[in-house]
Design a protein around this motif. Structure first.
Motif: not given
Length: 155
Positions: A65-84
């Motif tokens: 029931g929440k209003e449509a918007k861009s995802p909270l994480r963003g459309d293309w979230p980027m990895p941060i640590e790049k670790s396993e």
């Protein structure tokens, strides 16, 4: 009539006609390679899974029931640590979002499928999509990006 719950389950973790389902492909990925870009100007496997997760979470919000918007994480979230460890969290979040969504729609009353999603994009026209169209779109989104992941797994 198409069973959208079945289609969503297949796209995530079932027997798909087009090839491997999204989760199977994600679990095949080598954690040492998921952050690489073997194809210039293409997203990495990790970026694709983060994108899939972000939009699955957004669909969950809309269905709740929440209003449509861009995802909270963003459309293309980027990895941060790049670790396993980060990859493990990316996979866990992807699984969790899909399992929550499947559980939610499994409990839908038949009338809920036709509920219109709150959508501010063109409110003066009253346009938008209903829950059925929203889930169908996510199924297509999963299939599209699963194909990209499948190609990247070959590198």
């Amino acid at each position: 009539m198409i069973n959208l719950i079945d289609e969503l389950e297949k796209a995530y973790n079932g027997d798909t006609w087009h090839g491997s389902n999204a989760l199977n492909l994600v679990l095949q990925a080598d954690p040492q390679k998921v952050f690489t870009h073997p194809i210039p100007n293409a997203h990495s496997i990790a970026e694709l899974v983060l994108h899939l997760t972000a939009w699955t979470e957004e669909v969950l919000d809309r269905i709740e029931g929440k209003e449509a918007k861009s995802p909270l994480r963003g459309d293309w979230p980027m990895p941060i640590e790049k670790s396993e460890q980060e990859w493990e969290m990316i996979v866990k979040d992807f699984s969790s979002a899909n399992e929550r969504l499947i559980s939610l729609v499994n409990n839908f009353m038949p009338s809920q499928w036709s509920n219109i999603v709150k959508d501010k994009r063109t409110p003066e026209l009253g346009t938008g999509v209903n829950n059925s169209q929203l889930i169908n779109g996510l199924v297509q989104h999963h299939a599209y990006h699963s194909g990209q992941i499948a190609l990247l797994l070959k590198f």
